[in-house]
Design a protein around this motif. Structure first.
Motif, mmCIF file in Angstrom:
data_model
loop_
_atom_site.group_PDB
_atom_site.id
_atom_site.type_symbol
_atom_site.label_atom_id
_atom_site.label_comp_id
_atom_site.label_asym_id
_atom_site.label_seq_id
_atom_site.Cartn_x
_atom_site.Cartn_y
_atom_site.Cartn_z
ATOM 1 N N ILE A 126 26.393 -29.060 77.467
ATOM 2 C CA ILE A 126 26.509 -30.455 77.028
ATOM 3 C C ILE A 126 27.437 -31.185 77.982
ATOM 4 O O ILE A 126 28.599 -30.796 78.141
ATOM 5 C CB ILE A 126 27.054 -30.519 75.587
ATOM 6 C CG1 ILE A 126 26.027 -29.910 74.624
ATOM 7 C CG2 ILE A 126 27.383 -31.957 75.193
ATOM 8 C CD1 ILE A 126 26.465 -29.915 73.172
ATOM 9 N N GLU A 127 26.924 -32.222 78.631
ATOM 10 C CA GLU A 127 27.709 -32.936 79.644
ATOM 11 C C GLU A 127 28.246 -34.230 79.073
ATOM 12 O O GLU A 127 27.485 -35.150 78.776
ATOM 13 C CB GLU A 127 26.836 -33.203 80.868
ATOM 14 C CG GLU A 127 27.602 -33.791 82.037
ATOM 15 C CD GLU A 127 27.707 -35.314 81.979
ATOM 16 O OE1 GLU A 127 28.852 -35.842 81.931
ATOM 17 O OE2 GLU A 127 26.639 -35.965 81.975
ATOM 18 N N VAL A 128 29.558 -34.286 78.890
ATOM 19 C CA VAL A 128 30.211 -35.489 78.369
ATOM 20 C C VAL A 128 31.438 -35.807 79.208
ATOM 21 O O VAL A 128 32.428 -36.347 78.717
ATOM 22 C CB VAL A 128 30.604 -35.302 76.872
ATOM 23 C CG1 VAL A 128 29.373 -35.435 75.981
ATOM 24 C CG2 VAL A 128 31.273 -33.962 76.617
ATOM 25 N N ALA A 177 24.399 -38.489 68.407
ATOM 26 C CA ALA A 177 23.196 -38.468 69.244
ATOM 27 C C ALA A 177 23.160 -37.198 70.088
ATOM 28 O O ALA A 177 22.116 -36.566 70.235
ATOM 29 C CB ALA A 177 23.153 -39.707 70.132
ATOM 30 N N VAL A 178 24.322 -36.801 70.612
ATOM 31 C CA VAL A 178 24.384 -35.580 71.439
ATOM 32 C C VAL A 178 23.983 -34.367 70.608
ATOM 33 O O VAL A 178 23.142 -33.558 71.020
ATOM 34 C CB VAL A 178 25.804 -35.390 72.018
ATOM 35 C CG1 VAL A 178 25.951 -34.006 72.641
ATOM 36 C CG2 VAL A 178 26.126 -36.472 73.038
ATOM 37 N N VAL A 179 24.563 -34.234 69.421
ATOM 38 C CA VAL A 179 24.297 -33.030 68.628
ATOM 39 C C VAL A 179 22.873 -33.065 68.052
ATOM 40 O O VAL A 179 22.245 -32.028 67.877
ATOM 41 C CB VAL A 179 25.371 -32.831 67.531
ATOM 42 C CG1 VAL A 179 25.119 -31.536 66.772
ATOM 43 C CG2 VAL A 179 26.759 -32.786 68.162
ATOM 44 N N GLN A 238 19.664 -25.152 78.797
ATOM 45 C CA GLN A 238 19.242 -26.438 78.260
ATOM 46 C C GLN A 238 20.398 -27.416 78.520
ATOM 47 O O GLN A 238 21.555 -27.021 78.448
ATOM 48 C CB GLN A 238 18.968 -26.358 76.754
ATOM 49 C CG GLN A 238 18.231 -25.118 76.296
ATOM 50 C CD GLN A 238 16.925 -24.891 77.024
ATOM 51 O OE1 GLN A 238 16.219 -25.834 77.355
ATOM 52 N NE2 GLN A 238 16.621 -23.628 77.302
ATOM 53 N N VAL A 239 20.062 -28.663 78.786
ATOM 54 C CA VAL A 239 21.112 -29.638 79.112
ATOM 55 C C VAL A 239 20.995 -30.879 78.227
ATOM 56 O O VAL A 239 19.907 -31.432 78.064
ATOM 57 C CB VAL A 239 21.053 -30.044 80.603
ATOM 58 C CG1 VAL A 239 21.984 -31.227 80.880
ATOM 59 C CG2 VAL A 239 21.422 -28.866 81.495
ATOM 60 N N ILE A 240 22.140 -31.268 77.646
ATOM 61 C CA ILE A 240 22.229 -32.521 76.907
ATOM 62 C C ILE A 240 23.273 -33.366 77.615
ATOM 63 O O ILE A 240 24.367 -32.871 77.897
ATOM 64 C CB ILE A 240 22.703 -32.302 75.446
ATOM 65 C CG1 ILE A 240 22.047 -31.083 74.794
ATOM 66 C CG2 ILE A 240 22.533 -33.565 74.614
ATOM 67 C CD1 ILE A 240 20.588 -31.212 74.504
ATOM 68 N N THR A 241 22.949 -34.618 77.879
ATOM 69 C CA THR A 241 23.946 -35.467 78.531
ATOM 70 C C THR A 241 24.047 -36.823 77.848
ATOM 71 O O THR A 241 23.074 -37.295 77.246
ATOM 72 C CB THR A 241 23.642 -35.652 80.044
ATOM 73 O OG1 THR A 241 24.592 -36.574 80.597
ATOM 74 C CG2 THR A 241 22.246 -36.215 80.259
#
Lengths: 432, 432
Positions: free
Chosen positions: A77-79, A309-311, A99-102
């Motif tokens: 997770i990129e924050v 939104a990220v989660v 997997q990538v979440i940004t």
């Protein structure tokens, strides 16, 4: 039941929110995914800094490789924000089958297409709901909810800082500088507010929305941008008098397979759904050929809204993991990029002029518009303090941007026109 | 590339819209799914009737088995309405491994849990986005967009007919009967408007929303319902005077794992996002612990808007088919059903009374409220034409429904109280 392991890049406002939601909503998340979620490693700049959330210090690292190459990490997770270095990290993470979440709009507006391609090549999901309009699930709304429709126009209030400032200026009649100061004191504006008030932040989000909504790679360089710094109290007073509300509107419109994407202060009729989106709230209005008018409203920023939104993206990626179908949801653009020229961009326009107080001035000016085939919705002429001058405010019928620009050039050459004080687009009266 | 084949049950307003969208948006759909979509069979009552859309007559059938048992049909789209017979068809379709999309709120409110269970058992998708709020992608918003959050309150304007009527009554000061007549003439209300104006239609949608949002099987029998037929012009005038807008609001709220679901005319502050949802439009306001306030706005009915939701569901089901993961997205409820009692339901209340014009009346009444620990936000006392009587309008602080009901009983016993003219809930001032 093996837990799913998360690696975080960054532990600022949004990162802390992510940690908080994963901890406090563990039951709900586990019910949906079928296994626990645990945070394994968090990349930070400063290992010793006090944190807003309670964190096991052993999780922290200042070495990005502990996250992106960590064989135990399933999802990154990129924050952390930033662009070039962050792009490199995420490319590496994807190549390592994470997997990538940004939540990074700057990154997605610039390198979205590249990152999505690499994600698909590596069978990984790359989700970025949080990059546009914080907690509002607008990207899923476009991709899933309205997937069967042909979207022809989107209008977004996608920057909370400027919306807060304009709401205050309109309500209290205060000057821009005073309200900016207040917004900074309240934490709604950064000490360097340039990216917000000059419209760049909104432009990045509109590029992302247009790319998804029109299935066409629209880059930041394709978005024409104007900020809110030149809006005067007079303009706000006139817009109110004429039944409009001033908002910083991101417009993305499509006709005949050509698109226009722009951000500028615009006048909306007071009855338009976007006109009552106030303070730091965001909203995206979507016009689809079949569905007609829809609007998504909510908080555009903030730790917990953005983290939601990220989660939520994380939940989708984890469901896909369990089904073995990661990396299958990004759809390559259907259309090659084609931008409208100024003659194809249609809008109504507001123009405020100071003219010499002579007989026949208004007639000369309206004749000029008529030569270009442009009629009027509203005309106001008022005396002003400046001796021998008066003020004219015009709202045109729908006209092309090209015609309006040529009219302005000619007005500048007219000896009786002292100054063009301001011009704005008027949106939301022709929804399509 | 083999086409995917669709069977339709029904070819009325929504069915015609589905046919139209599948035909006109074939390119976009194919780009997303990777193969063409064709309509194979359509169940109709009357094979000879003129149709709003151009249809190959060979597709039509009056035998449901041609659709639900047809080995060539991959997906069954149900847009025929009705309950018992329709339930039977869909159960058969699912048992025959058809993916099912339905727009049927009556069916889903009554038999949703059963149908979803059978769908999962048979490895089939059952999607029903169109059953709530037509074109607004609210169900996906709840299931995907806000999946990581804990939703504590939803408020919906989920019936277009009543919202049209209330908007007109408020704007023009017209009486209910006159506006109902107008709505019927315009096609916004049915000739028998009972299900709409008595709140039943809204109640079905709220049961579906509560079931999804709270992960708890909430049935229609759990929803308390009051319609709009008793709203008077006086009530609308008072609500305006006090800064409120009257709307038919579906409320679903949760605290301590207990829920309340109800539909009733309610007063909202004019500044609330739902207050400016006018005419036939729908909106669902969602409050989540982390995300805060969000709202989804759009057309609640109509051929093409509703069909957009149906075909968007279809796209998801078809993507799942290609990935081989149908029947995996329905999640069984996490919580057993637990409903709030009247003492646990908290709201502000509006009450309008006619009382005898005597000294000390207001004091006696406010004392009664005080005995139950209920204070006031707003108090109005006005003379009325009726000799020897005056009108009192009170808006309470937050109180329990139980206390408010007991207060009303006692007021009825007071000799100085001539009549309780009306009571309403006041929503949207305590968002959580």
């Amino acid at each position: 039941m093996k837990a799913i392991s998360i690696g975080l890049l960054g532990l600022g406002t949004v990162g802390s929110g992510v940690v908080q939601i994963i901890e406090s909503h563990q039951d709900k998340l586990m019910h949906q995914i079928g296994c626990p979620i645990q945070i394994k490693k968090i990349l930070v700049n400063d290992l010793t800094k006090e944190r807003a959330v309670h964190i096991d210090r052993n999780m922290l690292t200042d070495n990005p490789e502990d996250v992106i190459y960590n064989p135990e990490v399933d999802v990154v997770i990129e924050v952390m924000g930033g662009i070039e270095k962050t792009r490199e990290y995420l490319l590496q993470a994807l190549k390592n089958k994470k997997q990538v979440i940004t939540a990074n709009k700057d990154l997605m507006a610039l390198y979205g297409p590249e990152l999505l391609e690499v994600a698909t090549e590596n069978g990984c999901d790359l989700f970025y709901e949080a990059s546009v309009a914080g907690g509002i699930p607008i990207l899923r709304g476009l991709v899933d909810g309205l997937s069967s429709d042909r979207i022809t126009k989107m209008m977004g209030i996608v920057n909370g800082t400027t919306n807060f400032i304009l709401t205050k200026m309109s309500k209290d009649g205060s000057a821009y500088e005073d309200v900016l100061k207040e917004a900074q004191d309240l934490g709604f504006a950064e000490s360097d507010p340039t990216a917000d008030v000059e419209g760049l932040d909104a432009a990045r989000k509109m590029a992302i929305l247009a790319t998804l909504g029109f299935s066409m790679n629209v880059g930041l360089e394709d978005v024409s941008v104007e900020g809110i710094t030149k809006i005067s109290e007079e303009d706000l007073a006139y817009s109110k008098k004429l039944g409009y509300t001033m908002k910083l509107i991101g417009v993305a419109s499509r006709s005949n397979d050509k698109v226009e994407v722009s951000v500028q202060p615009s006048l909306l009729p007071e009855t338009h759904p976007l006109a009552s989106v106030n303070n730091e709230y965001n909203a995206v209005y979507v016009y689809g050929e079949a569905v007609g008018e829809t609007m998504f409203y909510g908080p555009g920023a903030g730790s917990l809204p953005t983290a939601t939104a990220v989660v939520s993206d994380l939940v989708v990626a984890l469901k896909n993991m369990r089904l073995g179908v990661n990396g299958r949801s990004a759809i390559a653009p259907q259309y090659p990029k084609a931008l409208k020229g100024p003659e194809e961009i249609q809008a109504k326009f507001f123009i405020r002029l100071h003219v010499k107080d002579e007989v026949g001035v208004l007639a000369r000016i309206t004749n000029l518009f008529a030569e270009y085939g442009v009629g009027f919705d509203k005309i106001l002429q008022l005396p002003i303090d400046d001796k021998g001058a008066s003020e004219i405010v015009l709202v045109t019928h729908t006209a092309s941007m090209a015609a309006f620009e040529q009219i302005q050039q000619q007005l500048n050459d007219y000896e009786m026109v002292k100054e063009i004080k301001s011009t704005y687009r008027v949106e939301g009266e022709n929804t399509k």
